[in-house]
Design a protein around this motif. Structure first.
Motif, PDB file in Angstrom:
ATOM      1  N   TYR A 127      55.083  32.204  33.178  1.00  0.00           N
ATOM      2  CA  TYR A 127      53.924  32.628  32.397  1.00  0.00           C
ATOM      3  C   TYR A 127      54.314  33.895  31.637  1.00  0.00           C
ATOM      4  N   PRO A 128      53.630  34.178  30.528  1.00  0.00           N
ATOM      5  CA  PRO A 128      53.918  35.438  29.825  1.00  0.00           C
ATOM      6  C   PRO A 128      53.577  36.635  30.708  1.00  0.00           C
ATOM      7  N   THR A 129      54.329  37.721  30.522  1.00  0.00           N
ATOM      8  CA  THR A 129      54.128  38.937  31.308  1.00  0.00           C
ATOM      9  C   THR A 129      53.888  40.117  30.368  1.00  0.00           C
ATOM     10  N   ASN A 130      53.608  41.248  30.969  1.00  0.00           N
ATOM     11  CA  ASN A 130      53.407  42.474  30.183  1.00  0.00           C
ATOM     12  C   ASN A 130      54.672  43.305  30.072  1.00  0.00           C
ATOM     13  N   LYS A 131      55.798  42.748  30.490  1.00  0.00           N
ATOM     14  CA  LYS A 131      57.051  43.479  30.423  1.00  0.00           C
ATOM     15  C   LYS A 131      57.486  43.669  28.968  1.00  0.00           C
ATOM     16  N   THR A 132      58.277  44.692  28.743  1.00  0.00           N
ATOM     17  CA  THR A 132      58.837  44.927  27.409  1.00  0.00           C
ATOM     18  C   THR A 132      59.742  43.758  27.030  1.00  0.00           C
ATOM     19  N   PRO A 133      59.582  43.191  25.823  1.00  0.00           N
ATOM     20  CA  PRO A 133      60.446  42.069  25.407  1.00  0.00           C
ATOM     21  C   PRO A 133      61.920  42.455  25.481  1.00  0.00           C
ATOM     22  N   SER A 134      62.744  41.468  25.791  1.00  0.00           N
ATOM     23  CA  SER A 134      64.166  41.753  25.990  1.00  0.00           C
ATOM     24  C   SER A 134      64.999  40.554  25.588  1.00  0.00           C
ATOM     25  N   LEU A 135      66.305  40.791  25.489  1.00  0.00           N
ATOM     26  CA  LEU A 135      67.255  39.709  25.283  1.00  0.00           C
ATOM     27  C   LEU A 135      67.631  39.122  26.637  1.00  0.00           C
ATOM     28  N   GLY A 136      67.901  37.816  26.680  1.00  0.00           N
ATOM     29  CA  GLY A 136      68.284  37.207  27.945  1.00  0.00           C
ATOM     30  C   GLY A 136      68.668  35.757  27.771  1.00  0.00           C
ATOM     31  N   THR A 137      69.269  35.186  28.798  1.00  0.00           N
ATOM     32  CA  THR A 137      69.659  33.776  28.810  1.00  0.00           C
ATOM     33  C   THR A 137      68.653  33.023  29.672  1.00  0.00           C
TER      34      THR A 137
END
Length: 545
Positions: free
Chosen positions: A404-414
């Motif tokens: 689910y979407p979270t309130n974390k800061t968007p980031s790069l990832g695999t």
């Protein structure tokens, strides 16, 4: 150039797989991918051709055939071909995207080998790397119905494949460089129909005959409305599903989608002595952008007369949603098999889990990126399928990607989502942005059970179509809205979930689903009945050499 002997590969392919392959017909192709200078829409451009053809050759097969495509890369950059909509049962090794395959390097070749198991329909192929689709390299796919399975409409007198899509004068390498520096793609310069500009493509109709048109939107970003002057279209098939027959005067075809329609030629003396417009025009834009082809009868003048058929209002989302909801599966007919499509009661199956995929944008080092659930996808040096097979466990981080979407800061990832083989999954695509979205899942068709404006919530399930929702592989998500699908995870492998819009996909709006059975984390524990073994001719790269 190193050459691959197709016959040897086919023999190896048959030996290691189940016996249903051993008796299947083989359809073989040799494709040379190269550059060619062409004048398109009045501008000279280096495009990608296959066997000197643009669009490329039609890949024509019948359900359950084995398809062998030996591709020679004569470009000056790496290349992969992907098969938009083909399910490649148990065989994500052949998917031709960066997460499953090492690229075919310049001056080399590689042979794809896969069976179109229990699948019919209209699809297309295209280059999946380095924004090469902006230079062409795409073509149509026809998967015909087996001889012993009735087709639920009269046999057409002829078939035409129609590829529509937006086009840019700019070279694909310049477009790629622009995206790399954080810029969006510009407004397209035009719309092509079968690789040609306005009134450069025509189709011959004979009076009274019936034609099947297989239409795909192969463009980069633009939803297109397709229509034919003074001819209705009877919709019969959508990405491998026979649908309830209904006549349309126009069809919205979103990026990556495919349809089959039947069109009956005119018989009246006036009608057969005219030519007619075929139009594909941009939807949901402030500007006009259109492609024009022609229908000509044997004695008609070269140019049509009369008014051009009008498109729906540019920003009329309501009519587009209404049309999407009107496309429903025909429960009473078979497709690749004789048993009716409605014999699979998807609405009665217990859902194992729900995944909510929320698309958005972010800035990374001041440059534009696109996200799903706050993660913008970046590729490791080794394709994920090889990473998983050779158990390079530091690359795929379990539970890194949120359901689910979270309130974390968007980031790069695999982003890799682990899904249990044979689970039945509910996925909601949530689009909070002004721009229309289009999503595709490799290896699967899914049931599109609901659309809605605003934010999705559990209460929306009450309005789902749990009886005759269309089954397809690409779904549009309207601005500030959601689309819900149900999907049976019955195809083991590593499968790409992506935005079909080239800019969003290139800048990170994708993820992979790793579908495995119980106690099959070790590839040596996966039986052939569940997934094909690693091909003998697999290309190695990155950490697997």
């Amino acid at each position: 150039m190193r050459h691959v002997v197709v016959e040897v590969l086919v023999l190896t392919f048959l030996v290691v797989l189940d016996m249903s392959y051993a008796f299947a017909p083989i359809v073989s192709y040799q494709w040379v991918v190269s550059y060619s200078q062409r004048s398109i829409l009045g501008g000279n451009k280096q495009i990608i051709v296959i066997n000197d053809m643009f669009p490329g050759p039609i890949l024509n097969a019948t359900a359950n055939d084995i398809i062998i495509v030996n591709i020679f890369n004569n470009l000056n950059e790496p290349f992969l071909m992907t098969w938009n909509g083909l399910q490649l049962r148990k065989n994500s090794w052949q998917d031709g995207v960066r997460g499953t395959n090492c690229p075919i390097l310049p001056g080399t070749n590689w042979t794809y080998s896969f069976q179109v198991k229990d699948q019919i329909g209209s699809y297309f192929y295209f280059p999946s790397l380095l924004l090469q689709k902006a230079a062409g390299g795409y073509g149509s796919i026809r998967i015909n119905t087996p001889e012993l399975v009735p087709v639920p409409f009269p046999t057409p007198d002829s078939e035409y494949d129609i590829l529509v899509g937006d086009w840019f004068y700019a070279d694909h390498t310049d477009m790629r460089a622009s995206l790399d520096t954080g810029h969006s793609l510009p407004t397209p310069d035009g719309i092509l129909i079968n690789g040609r500009g306005p009134e450069e493509t025509f189709f011959v109709f004979e009076p009274g005959k019936m034609y099947r048109l297989r239409i795909s939107n192969v463009g980069l970003k633009t939803c297109l409305n397709f229509r034919i002057q003074d001819h209705d279209m009877l919709l019969v098939e959508t990405e491998g599903t026979y649908v309830q027959k209904r006549a349309y005067s126009s069809l919205d075809i979103h990026v990556g989608q495919s349809y089959s329609v039947l069109v009956t030629a005119k018989t009246d003396p006036v009608g057969i002595n005219r030519a007619y417009y075929i139009l594909a025009t941009a939807r949901f834009t402030d500007y006009y952008l259109g492609g024009i082809a022609l229908i000509r009868y044997p004695n008609s003048p070269l140019d049509p007369v009369g008014s051009v058929p009008l498109a729906p209002a540019s920003w009329d989302y309501a009519s587009s949603v209404e049309q999407a909801q009107s496309i429903r599966m025909d429960l009473n007919v078979g497709a690749a098999r004789t048993n009716p499509q409605g014999s699979y009661h998807y609405g009665r199956i217990k859902v194992a889990r729900t995944i909510l995929l929320h698309n958005d944008v972010m800035l990374s080092s001041g440059r534009l990126r696109y996200t799903i659930n706050g993660v913008s996808f970046v590729y490791p040096e080794t394709p994920l399928k090889l990473v998983d097979h050779f158990q390079l466990n530091d690359t795929i981080i379990p539970n890194m990607f949120p359901n689910y979407p979270t309130n974390k800061t968007p980031s790069l990832g695999t982003s890799v989502v682990d899904i249990r083989y044979r689970d039945f999954v509910h996925i909601v695509f949530q689009n909070p942005l002004f721009e229309l979205q289009s999503y595709h899942i490799d290896g699967y068709n899914f049931f599109v059970v609901g659309y809605g404006f605003g934010a999705w919530s559990e209460s929306k399930r009450a309005g789902y179509n749990l009886v005759d929702a269309v089954s397809r592989s690409t779904v549009q998500v309207y601005p500030y809205s959601w689309a819900a699908i149900l999907i049976a995870m019955d195809n083991q492998g590593m499968w790409n979930v992506r935005s079909q819009k080239a800019e969003q996909w290139y800048l990170g709006q994708e993820l992979y689903m790793r579908v495995k059975g119980e106690e099959q984390e070790d590839p040596s524990n996966i039986p052939v009945r569940d997934e094909n073994p690693i091909p003998d001719n697999v290309i190695r790269c990155g950490r697997v050499l």
